[in-house]
Design a protein around this motif. Structure first.
Motif, PDB file in Angstrom:
ATOM      1  N   ILE A  62       1.018  -1.262  -0.298  1.00  0.00           N
ATOM      2  CA  ILE A  62       0.080  -0.376  -0.442  1.00  0.00           C
ATOM      3  C   ILE A  62       0.664   1.132  -0.287  1.00  0.00           C
ATOM      4  O   ILE A  62       1.976   1.351   0.358  1.00  0.00           O
ATOM      5  N   PRO A  63       0.348   2.346  -0.513  1.00  0.00           N
ATOM      6  CA  PRO A  63       1.264   3.405  -0.372  1.00  0.00           C
ATOM      7  C   PRO A  63       1.354   4.516   0.897  1.00  0.00           C
ATOM      8  O   PRO A  63       0.133   4.269   1.159  1.00  0.00           O
ATOM      9  N   GLU A  64       2.900   4.684   1.092  1.00  0.00           N
ATOM     10  CA  GLU A  64       2.865   5.454   2.507  1.00  0.00           C
ATOM     11  C   GLU A  64       3.533   6.425   2.525  1.00  0.00           C
ATOM     12  O   GLU A  64       4.485   6.220   2.110  1.00  0.00           O
ATOM     13  N   GLY A  65       3.893   6.856   3.212  1.00  0.00           N
ATOM     14  CA  GLY A  65       4.493   8.349   3.623  1.00  0.00           C
ATOM     15  C   GLY A  65       4.175   9.518   2.934  1.00  0.00           C
ATOM     16  O   GLY A  65       3.830   9.528   1.590  1.00  0.00           O
ATOM     17  N   PRO A  66       5.434  10.670   2.852  1.00  0.00           N
ATOM     18  CA  PRO A  66       4.814  11.838   1.647  1.00  0.00           C
ATOM     19  C   PRO A  66       5.672  11.776   0.064  1.00  0.00           C
ATOM     20  O   PRO A  66       4.475  11.545  -0.504  1.00  0.00           O
ATOM     21  N   LYS A  67       6.212  10.115  -0.276  1.00  0.00           N
ATOM     22  CA  LYS A  67       6.467  10.047  -1.316  1.00  0.00           C
ATOM     23  C   LYS A  67       5.231   8.887  -1.452  1.00  0.00           C
ATOM     24  O   LYS A  67       5.219   8.546  -3.136  1.00  0.00           O
ATOM     25  N   ARG A  68       4.410   8.136  -0.729  1.00  0.00           N
ATOM     26  CA  ARG A  68       3.362   7.618  -1.458  1.00  0.00           C
ATOM     27  C   ARG A  68       4.300   5.938  -1.766  1.00  0.00           C
ATOM     28  O   ARG A  68       3.895   5.334  -2.945  1.00  0.00           O
ATOM     29  N   ARG A  69       4.999   5.553  -1.132  1.00  0.00           N
ATOM     30  CA  ARG A  69       5.993   4.819  -1.619  1.00  0.00           C
ATOM     31  C   ARG A  69       5.488   2.946  -1.227  1.00  0.00           C
ATOM     32  O   ARG A  69       5.005   2.831   0.089  1.00  0.00           O
TER      33      ARG A  69
ATOM     34  N   ASP B 184       0.247   8.814  12.890  1.00  0.00           N
ATOM     35  CA  ASP B 184      -0.123   9.499  12.634  1.00  0.00           C
ATOM     36  C   ASP B 184      -0.055   8.031  10.490  1.00  0.00           C
ATOM     37  O   ASP B 184      -1.097   8.515   9.641  1.00  0.00           O
ATOM     38  N   ARG B 185       1.185   8.413  10.117  1.00  0.00           N
ATOM     39  CA  ARG B 185       1.312   8.186   8.760  1.00  0.00           C
ATOM     40  C   ARG B 185       0.712   7.047   8.370  1.00  0.00           C
ATOM     41  O   ARG B 185       0.344   6.465   7.264  1.00  0.00           O
ATOM     42  N   THR B 186       0.847   5.756   9.351  1.00  0.00           N
ATOM     43  CA  THR B 186       0.523   4.464   9.401  1.00  0.00           C
ATOM     44  C   THR B 186      -1.127   4.618   9.678  1.00  0.00           C
ATOM     45  O   THR B 186      -1.640   3.775   8.364  1.00  0.00           O
TER      46      THR B 186
END
Length: 333
Positions: free
Chosen positions: A224-231, A259-261
């Motif tokens: 799944i996309p995650e974090g500021p860069k959606r990696r 929060d990111r999770t």
């Protein structure tokens, strides 16, 4: 002589009837969207406090979980020699054993309570070894050890008052997840022979329907996309822990990581909820990494989505029992 008003009314009725006859027939309603399925699971299932916390979460939200138990946590240092790891020898484990007979008894109590509450007990094998290169016979030995230790846990540890039906509970375990999600040909040859009907060790590019091959249905944790860069990252707490802090504790950043999770889980859910409604699978451990970041995010997420009328937070076993959709397996594997 007829009233002009009656003539006008009659004329209007004829016109309306003709118009209705020429109109398109009423369209049938589109079929209702299936409920969005979320499957939440836990590996190892060691810590007693996390057993209680997960069960409390289920009671608040109406969710049912899958617990993949490592059988070494049903053995203490006094009984560890009851386990023989196929390529490693007697009394070996990558994740240790229970601290005491009393701890084993507490864990057995939690397992009984969870099963009585409708949760799914699966197997995470025993010693948490990487079995990608194991043969079919190695896996058959490991799976048999896990089932035997679970079935005989009270006797092995000298714990009194084995509950009625315990051995039937142990024999009914039908789901498996490989340590490290590390699989191989030997595992998939062994699983059906060992009485397993589903495996949850896969990884997919995104949420995907399970496939069935050789009598075993295979589920996959999605990227799944995650974090500021959606990696992309595997939707499991340990993989997020490595992504966020390199596998080292950074409690000062716990809120940021939480929060990111949460945002990654929620975005993955929303995409399916508003789209094709493919099941979303999320994996966790009973270890509180980064000061409990990932469990905190799970509780936020489940507290929002599992209570929706058109969402089902169910176990892998429940998914199969309800005849939910699968797709044909590809050749190989």
């Amino acid at each position: 002589m007829p009233s002009p008003f009656r003539v006008l009314a009659y004329s209007s009725l004829i016109t309306a009837t003709a118009t209705a006859a020429l109109a398109d027939p009423p369209r049938s309603r589109a079929p209702a969207a299936p409920k969005q399925v979320v499957i939440i699971s836990f590996d190892n299932a060691r810590d007693i406090a996390q057993w209680k916390r997960s069960r409390a979460l289920a009671q608040r939200t109406g969710a049912h979980f899958s617990y993949f138990l490592s059988c070494v946590f049903l053995l203490s240092k006094e009984t560890r020699k009851d386990y023989v790891a196929p390529p490693k020898g007697t009394g070996k484990s990558n994740i240790g054993f229970a601290a005491s007979k009393e701890e084993v008894a507490e864990r057995l109590e939690q397992i009984n309570l969870a099963v009585a509450e409708g949760h799914d007990l699966g197997s995470h094998a025993c010693g948490h070894f990487d079995g990608k290169d194991w043969s079919k016979s190695d896996w058959l030995a490991e799976l048999a050890a896990a089932r035997r230790i679970l079935e005989n846990a009270y006797t092995i540890n000298g714990i009194d008052a084995e509950p009625a039906g315990w051995r039937d509970l142990a024999k009914a375990v039908s789901g498996f997840r490989a340590p490290y999600l590390s699989t191989g040909k030997g595992l998939y040859l062994a699983l059906p022979q060992a009485g397993f009907t589903y495996d949850a060790s896969g990884v997919s590019q995104g949420p995907a329907l399970p496939t069935t091959s050789g009598g075993v249905t295979r589920f996959s944790l999605p990227l799944i996309p995650e974090g500021p860069k959606r990696r992309p990252v595997i939707a499991m707490d340990y993989n997020l822990f490595v992504r966020h802090s390199g596998g080292f504790e950074r409690p000062s950043q716990a809120k940021e990581f939480e929060d990111r999770t949460y945002e990654a889980f929620r975005a993955a859910f929303d995409k399916q909820y508003k789209g094709k409604r493919i099941p979303l699978e999320l994996g966790f451990h009973f270890t509180l990494m980064n000061d409990g970041t990932y469990w905190n995010a799970l509780e936020r997420f489940a507290g929002e989505v599992c209570v929706k009328a058109d969402v089902e937070c169910i176990s892998y076993r429940d998914y199969l029992a309800r005849g939910k959709p699968t797709k044909p397996a590809t050749v190989g594997g």
